[in-house]
Design a protein around this motif. Structure first.
Motif: not given
Length: 459
Positions: A214-215, A232, A257, A230, A210-211, A184-185, A208
């Motif tokens: 985004a990463a 979380p 992560q 998915h 969305e994370l 997630e990062e 997650d």
């Protein structure tokens, strides 16, 4: 040790000549680049991967590096120690490459005023190719001088050819399906994506959504071709990863992560976990500059204060991994503070017991000895000095530490002080578990995936 002796000015005679030979090595070109700042990729092994250079298989020797070899003939042989340069002129005809053996010849042409000696110089390959010719003037020494070259400190080039070999072995294999938990990062996502680009793994991204997206956006990477589940909750995401292995949909699990305890808690649970009858242990696979082989260290991440039974599993796990990495009969050193059995140091008793168990066939596939201190485990001269007669001492390829603290410190000291690269996996479960750290660089993450792939295919 070699001692160099000069020929002083009054003993020099026109027509005297000297010759030295030198094999071109890629390491020499790396040293030259660091000294001069010349980072021309034509001089590095990876230049063959550059566009337009596909036909060249070895790096080109820098012309000025070839020129410096003339100074070795002048400074080492004729006139020898004490010689100083006045001028140098060279003309180049061909190029040398890594692997070529060069012959450097100098001939005294003339003795000039102020102790200046004029030499012709020539560089050829042993195959008869003329590389360069020229002329050099030097100030010859006036007094006899000799010098012991053993006083010169050596150099170790910081490169990681052993890891490159692992990557080369893993790339042609079918990529292994890998459940990547909570990437997630950026740091956690980049490793599996790089391994996917190298066709080492085929990641299933769990976490997650969305994370994760985004990463990927921050990294500028497209993840649309990968399965994304998915979830979380990190605990539940880890449980999904474990379930995918039990269902046969994944061949490895990779930490993203999330805390290691959250991932391993799902791996080791009795109902629905990945237990396989042996204690889990982590094995660092290290590429240490100066060593001619990979170095495995265990256990630095899971078993805090292992008892004898656990140490046996730790040792066998490391041996099994070594077999998959091209070590048919690895040499295993069981470490302690000293190399003698001492009741006041319990780790020496465990080490002696493990060595005897290996001798009796309770630990298989390796040469095992202990207790060994760190120095006499990896340095043959230290072992000889202490009178240790062993097939392992001074040559250990696997180091089994007394506890997690000592193993972790040893691995990190090699990484951050000795400039070693480190990858590693957890074994002893139904599949390899790839544990990565935020401090790991891209190559470490990539190699950890390669080690897991090699282990999974082997088993």
């Amino acid at each position: 040790m070699t001692t160099l002796t000069n020929v002083p000015w009054d003993q020099l005679e026109v027509g005297m000549e000297a010759e030295v030979r030198r094999i071109c090595r890629a390491d020499d070109f790396f040293v030259f680049a660091n000294i001069t700042g010349n980072m021309n990729p034509k001089h590095f092994p990876r230049m063959k991967e550059l566009e337009g250079d596909a036909g060249l298989h070895e790096p080109v020797a820098p012309a000025m590096w070839v020129t410096t070899l003339v100074s070795s003939a002048l400074g080492n042989k004729l006139p020898g120690p004490g010689t100083l340069y006045k001028s140098h002129r060279m003309e180049f005809f061909e190029r040398a490459h890594a692997g070529d053996e060069l012959i450097i010849r100098v001939v005294l042409l003339e003795k000039l005023a102020e102790n200046v000696a004029r030499f012709s110089c020539r560089v050829d390959t042993t195959g008869g190719k003329k590389l360069a010719t020229g002329e050099v003037q030097v100030y010859a020494p006036t007094e006899p001088m000799d010098y012991n070259v053993g006083d010169i400190p050596g150099l170790i080039v910081e490169k990681h050819a052993h890891f490159d070999k692992l990557l080369e072995e893993a790339r042609p294999l079918p990529p292994i399906k890998t459940a990547v938990v909570a990437p997630e990062e950026g740091d956690a996502l980049l490793g599996p994506l790089m391994a996917a680009e190298q066709t080492i793994i085929d990641p299933i991204l769990i976490g997650d959504e969305e994370l994760i997206r985004a990463a990927a956006l921050d990294l500028g990477r497209d993840i649309s071709q990968f399965e994304l589940i998915h979830e979380p909750s990190h605990r539940l995401a880890a449980a999904i990863g474990v379930r995918l292995v039990n269902e046969g949909r994944a061949q490895a699990v990779m930490k993203g992560q999330l805390h290691t305890d959250e991932l391993l808690g799902q791996v080791v649970k009795r109902d629905g976990g990945l237990r396989a009858g042996r204690r889990l242990s982590h094995v660092f696979v290290m590429d240490v500059p100066g060593l001619t082989h990979l170095l495995l260290i265990s256990d630095a991440a899971i078993n805090i204060a292992p008892d004898l039974e656990t140490k046996v599993d730790i040792t066998q796990n490391a041996i099994d991994l070594a077999h998959t990495l091209g070590m048919p009969e690895p040499k295993v050193g069981i470490l302690s503070a000293v190399e003698t059995v001492t009741p006041k140091i319990p780790s020496t008793l465990d080490a002696a017991a493990i060595a005897k168990m290996a001798e009796r066939g309770q630990i298989k596939g390796a040469l095992v000895d202990g207790p060994l201190a760190m120095d006499n485990a990896i340095d043959i001269e230290a072992a000889r000095t202490k009178g240790i007669q062993s097939m392992v001492a001074g040559q250990a390829e696997i180091l089994i530490a007394p506890n997690l603290e000592s193993a972790n410190m040893l691995a990190k000291e090699l990484t951050f002080i000795a400039h070693a690269e480190a990858g590693g996996i957890v074994i002893g479960a139904k599949c390899p578990v790839i544990l990565t750290s935020r401090a790991d660089d891209e190559k470490s993450r990539l190699v950890s995936c390669a080690v897991a792939a090699l282990y999974a295919h082997h088993n």
